[in-house]
Scaffold this motif. Structure first.
Motif, PDB file in Angstrom:
ATOM      1  N   VAL A 282       3.857  32.586  -6.719  1.00 50.50           N
ATOM      2  CA  VAL A 282       3.718  31.683  -5.574  1.00 50.50           C
ATOM      3  C   VAL A 282       2.831  30.500  -5.958  1.00 50.50           C
ATOM      4  CG1 VAL A 282       2.695  31.461  -3.264  1.00 50.50           C
ATOM      5  CG2 VAL A 282       4.163  33.396  -3.795  1.00 50.50           C
ATOM      6  N   GLY A 283       1.782  30.772  -6.716  1.00 48.21           N
ATOM      7  CA  GLY A 283       0.879  29.703  -7.151  1.00 48.21           C
ATOM      8  C   GLY A 283       1.546  28.700  -8.078  1.00 48.21           C
ATOM      9  N   GLN A 284       2.604  29.120  -8.751  1.00 46.08           N
ATOM     10  CA  GLN A 284       3.309  28.233  -9.678  1.00 46.08           C
ATOM     11  C   GLN A 284       4.337  27.347  -8.984  1.00 46.08           C
ATOM     12  OE1 GLN A 284       2.374  28.014 -12.983  1.00 46.08           O
ATOM     13  NE2 GLN A 284       0.767  29.273 -12.101  1.00 46.08           N
ATOM     14  N   GLN A 285       4.633  27.643  -7.718  1.00 46.13           N
ATOM     15  CA  GLN A 285       5.609  26.839  -6.986  1.00 46.13           C
ATOM     16  C   GLN A 285       5.091  25.428  -6.787  1.00 46.13           C
ATOM     17  OE1 GLN A 285       6.316  28.933  -3.329  1.00 46.13           O
ATOM     18  NE2 GLN A 285       8.151  29.881  -4.136  1.00 46.13           N
ATOM     19  N   ARG A 286       6.014  24.511  -6.748  1.00 47.46           N
ATOM     20  CA  ARG A 286       5.699  23.111  -6.496  1.00 47.46           C
ATOM     21  C   ARG A 286       5.205  22.924  -5.064  1.00 47.46           C
ATOM     22  NH1 ARG A 286       9.445  18.959  -5.776  1.00 47.46           N
ATOM     23  NH2 ARG A 286       8.301  17.106  -6.242  1.00 47.46           N
ATOM     24  N   THR A 287       4.220  22.079  -4.890  1.00 48.76           N
ATOM     25  CA  THR A 287       3.681  21.795  -3.572  1.00 48.76           C
ATOM     26  C   THR A 287       4.440  20.628  -2.947  1.00 48.76           C
ATOM     27  OG1 THR A 287       1.505  22.512  -4.292  1.00 48.76           O
ATOM     28  CG2 THR A 287       1.576  21.162  -2.336  1.00 48.76           C
ATOM     29  N   SER A 288       4.615  20.662  -1.645  1.00 50.63           N
ATOM     30  CA  SER A 288       5.255  19.564  -0.937  1.00 50.63           C
ATOM     31  C   SER A 288       4.396  18.307  -1.025  1.00 50.63           C
ATOM     32  CB  SER A 288       5.455  19.918   0.527  1.00 50.63           C
ATOM     33  OG  SER A 288       6.294  21.039   0.651  1.00 50.63           O
ATOM     34  N   VAL A 289       5.070  17.152  -1.021  1.00 49.86           N
ATOM     35  CA  VAL A 289       4.381  15.864  -1.080  1.00 49.86           C
ATOM     36  C   VAL A 289       5.047  14.924  -0.083  1.00 49.86           C
ATOM     37  CG1 VAL A 289       3.836  13.866  -2.540  1.00 49.86           C
ATOM     38  CG2 VAL A 289       3.797  16.163  -3.522  1.00 49.86           C
ATOM     39  N   LEU A 290       4.238  14.156   0.633  1.00 45.30           N
ATOM     40  CA  LEU A 290       4.748  13.116   1.524  1.00 45.30           C
ATOM     41  C   LEU A 290       4.234  11.782   1.008  1.00 45.30           C
ATOM     42  CD1 LEU A 290       6.218  12.165   4.079  1.00 45.30           C
ATOM     43  CD2 LEU A 290       4.104  12.585   5.346  1.00 45.30           C
ATOM     44  N   LYS A 291       5.176  10.889   0.652  1.00 41.11           N
ATOM     45  CA  LYS A 291       4.820   9.552   0.167  1.00 41.11           C
ATOM     46  C   LYS A 291       5.224   8.539   1.236  1.00 41.11           C
ATOM     47  CE  LYS A 291       5.353  10.751  -4.676  1.00 41.11           C
ATOM     48  NZ  LYS A 291       6.090  10.508  -5.925  1.00 41.11           N
ATOM     49  N   VAL A 292       4.302   7.662   1.550  1.00 44.35           N
ATOM     50  CA  VAL A 292       4.522   6.654   2.585  1.00 44.35           C
ATOM     51  C   VAL A 292       4.217   5.288   1.976  1.00 44.35           C
ATOM     52  CG1 VAL A 292       3.817   5.868   4.876  1.00 44.35           C
ATOM     53  CG2 VAL A 292       3.783   8.313   4.339  1.00 44.35           C
ATOM     54  N   ASP A 293       5.151   4.343   2.139  1.00 44.88           N
ATOM     55  CA  ASP A 293       4.919   2.975   1.676  1.00 44.88           C
ATOM     56  C   ASP A 293       5.630   1.995   2.597  1.00 44.88           C
ATOM     57  OD1 ASP A 293       7.634   3.007   0.912  1.00 44.88           O
ATOM     58  OD2 ASP A 293       7.167   3.522  -1.157  1.00 44.88           O
ATOM     59  N   GLU A 294       5.668   0.744   2.205  1.00 43.40           N
ATOM     60  CA  GLU A 294       6.282  -0.292   3.038  1.00 43.40           C
ATOM     61  C   GLU A 294       7.767  -0.032   3.273  1.00 43.40           C
ATOM     62  OE1 GLU A 294       4.508  -1.031   0.177  1.00 43.40           O
ATOM     63  OE2 GLU A 294       2.655  -1.441   1.264  1.00 43.40           O
ATOM     64  N   ALA A 295       8.426   0.566   2.305  1.00 42.27           N
ATOM     65  CA  ALA A 295       9.871   0.805   2.399  1.00 42.27           C
ATOM     66  C   ALA A 295      10.211   1.965   3.337  1.00 42.27           C
ATOM     67  CB  ALA A 295      10.456   1.073   1.018  1.00 42.27           C
TER      68      ALA A 295
ATOM     69  N   MET B 212       0.836  -1.183   0.000  1.00 45.71           N
ATOM     70  CA  MET B 212       0.000   0.000   0.000  1.00 45.71           C
ATOM     71  C   MET B 212       0.879   1.244   0.000  1.00 45.71           C
ATOM     72  SD  MET B 212      -2.430   1.513   2.966  1.00 45.71           S
ATOM     73  CE  MET B 212      -1.148   2.486   3.722  1.00 45.71           C
ATOM     74  N   SER B 213       0.529   2.185  -0.831  1.00 48.45           N
ATOM     75  CA  SER B 213       1.258   3.441  -0.896  1.00 48.45           C
ATOM     76  C   SER B 213       0.298   4.582  -0.582  1.00 48.45           C
ATOM     77  CB  SER B 213       1.859   3.613  -2.294  1.00 48.45           C
ATOM     78  OG  SER B 213       2.628   4.779  -2.344  1.00 48.45           O
ATOM     79  N   LEU B 214       0.771   5.539   0.208  1.00 50.01           N
ATOM     80  CA  LEU B 214      -0.036   6.681   0.624  1.00 50.01           C
ATOM     81  C   LEU B 214       0.667   7.950   0.159  1.00 50.01           C
ATOM     82  CD1 LEU B 214      -2.351   7.872   2.422  1.00 50.01           C
ATOM     83  CD2 LEU B 214      -0.751   7.699   4.331  1.00 50.01           C
ATOM     84  N   VAL B 215      -0.048   8.818  -0.527  1.00 53.65           N
ATOM     85  CA  VAL B 215       0.514  10.086  -0.995  1.00 53.65           C
ATOM     86  C   VAL B 215      -0.296  11.222  -0.385  1.00 53.65           C
ATOM     87  CG1 VAL B 215       1.031  11.523  -2.999  1.00 53.65           C
ATOM     88  CG2 VAL B 215       1.274   9.034  -3.163  1.00 53.65           C
ATOM     89  N   LEU B 216       0.384  12.098   0.366  1.00 58.22           N
ATOM     90  CA  LEU B 216      -0.285  13.216   1.044  1.00 58.22           C
ATOM     91  C   LEU B 216       0.254  14.542   0.523  1.00 58.22           C
ATOM     92  CD1 LEU B 216       0.005  11.782   4.647  1.00 58.22           C
ATOM     93  CD2 LEU B 216      -2.063  11.863   3.266  1.00 58.22           C
ATOM     94  N   THR B 217      -0.633  15.498   0.370  1.00 60.31           N
ATOM     95  CA  THR B 217      -0.245  16.864   0.027  1.00 60.31           C
ATOM     96  C   THR B 217      -0.729  17.769   1.162  1.00 60.31           C
ATOM     97  OG1 THR B 217      -2.268  17.155  -1.251  1.00 60.31           O
ATOM     98  CG2 THR B 217      -0.306  16.480  -2.474  1.00 60.31           C
ATOM     99  N   PRO B 218      -0.207  18.997   1.235  1.00 57.89           N
ATOM    100  CA  PRO B 218      -0.631  19.886   2.320  1.00 57.89           C
ATOM    101  C   PRO B 218      -2.144  20.085   2.324  1.00 57.89           C
ATOM    102  CG  PRO B 218       1.281  20.784   1.232  1.00 57.89           C
ATOM    103  CD  PRO B 218       0.829  19.604   0.411  1.00 57.89           C
ATOM    104  N   SER B 219      -2.689  20.213   3.510  1.00 65.22           N
ATOM    105  CA  SER B 219      -4.132  20.419   3.649  1.00 65.22           C
ATOM    106  C   SER B 219      -4.523  21.774   3.058  1.00 65.22           C
ATOM    107  CB  SER B 219      -4.527  20.377   5.129  1.00 65.22           C
ATOM    108  OG  SER B 219      -3.955  21.478   5.802  1.00 65.22           O
ATOM    109  N   ALA B 220      -5.791  21.913   2.743  1.00 65.14           N
ATOM    110  CA  ALA B 220      -6.287  23.191   2.215  1.00 65.14           C
ATOM    111  C   ALA B 220      -6.034  24.305   3.220  1.00 65.14           C
ATOM    112  CB  ALA B 220      -7.772  23.085   1.887  1.00 65.14           C
ATOM    113  N   ARG B 221      -6.187  23.998   4.495  1.00 62.63           N
ATOM    114  CA  ARG B 221      -5.947  24.988   5.551  1.00 62.63           C
ATOM    115  C   ARG B 221      -4.488  25.445   5.544  1.00 62.63           C
ATOM    116  NH1 ARG B 221      -6.627  23.739  11.965  1.00 62.63           N
ATOM    117  NH2 ARG B 221      -6.269  25.847  12.685  1.00 62.63           N
TER     118      ARG B 221
END
Length: 161
Positions: free
Chosen positions: A58-71, A1-10
């Motif tokens: 600022v809107g064109q900047q890349r958003t942070s991403v957190l990927k979580v998996d078995e590894a 299972m892989s989980l991909v999270l991006t910053p919350s709207a808040r």
């Protein structure tokens, strides 16, 4: 299972609000000079155009991403990337980042895999950001959400008090 999270709207709204206030404050001295030399409408036009252009950037900047998996975990910030295994996570603790205090995974050693420039690598390692993966940015109530479930599956000892 892989989980991909991006910053919350808040979190994203808070970031945009901080930038908007900063850009408006930065425009005021120049607008004051323009008002004194030309008129109020040109000064207001300057503030609107400058702020609009900077907010677009600022809107064109890349958003942070957190990927979580078995590894393990992979944190993709706009200018650097951290990748670590579950075994290299030392603890979960409060850490201080430029955006303020946050709950974070604290790593045993540097997890930098890529930086935009050598200067970014030097800054990230000298400030200790190479050993911190923020949590609050992605899930405010994280222990009860999918990220908490992943931690319970792979490293339940991190959640013990």
């Amino acid at each position: 299972m892989s989980l991909v999270l991006t910053p919350s709207a808040r979190s994203q709204r808070s970031r945009l609000t901080r930038h908007l206030v900063l850009f408006l404050l930065a425009a005021l001295p120049v607008a004051g000079v323009i008002w004194a030399l030309i008129n109020l409408w040109v000064a207001l036009g300057y503030v609107v155009v400058q702020t609009g252009v900077l907010m677009f950037g600022v809107g064109q900047q890349r958003t942070s991403v957190l990927k979580v998996d078995e590894a393990g975990l992979q944190y993709e910030a706009p200018a650097f990337l951290l990748r670590t295994t579950w075994d290299d996570v030392e603890r979960i603790a409060e850490a201080t980042l430029p955006t303020g205090p946050t709950q974070a995974f604290v790593l045993k050693r540097s997890a930098v895999r890529w930086t935009h420039t050598p200067q970014v690598r030097q800054q990230v390692t000298s400030k200790g950001w190479d050993r911190i993966i923020p949590i609050d940015e992605f899930e405010r109530s994280w222990p009860s959400g999918p990220l908490g479930d992943a931690v319970r599956d792979h490293r339940p000892d991190l959640l013990e008090d």
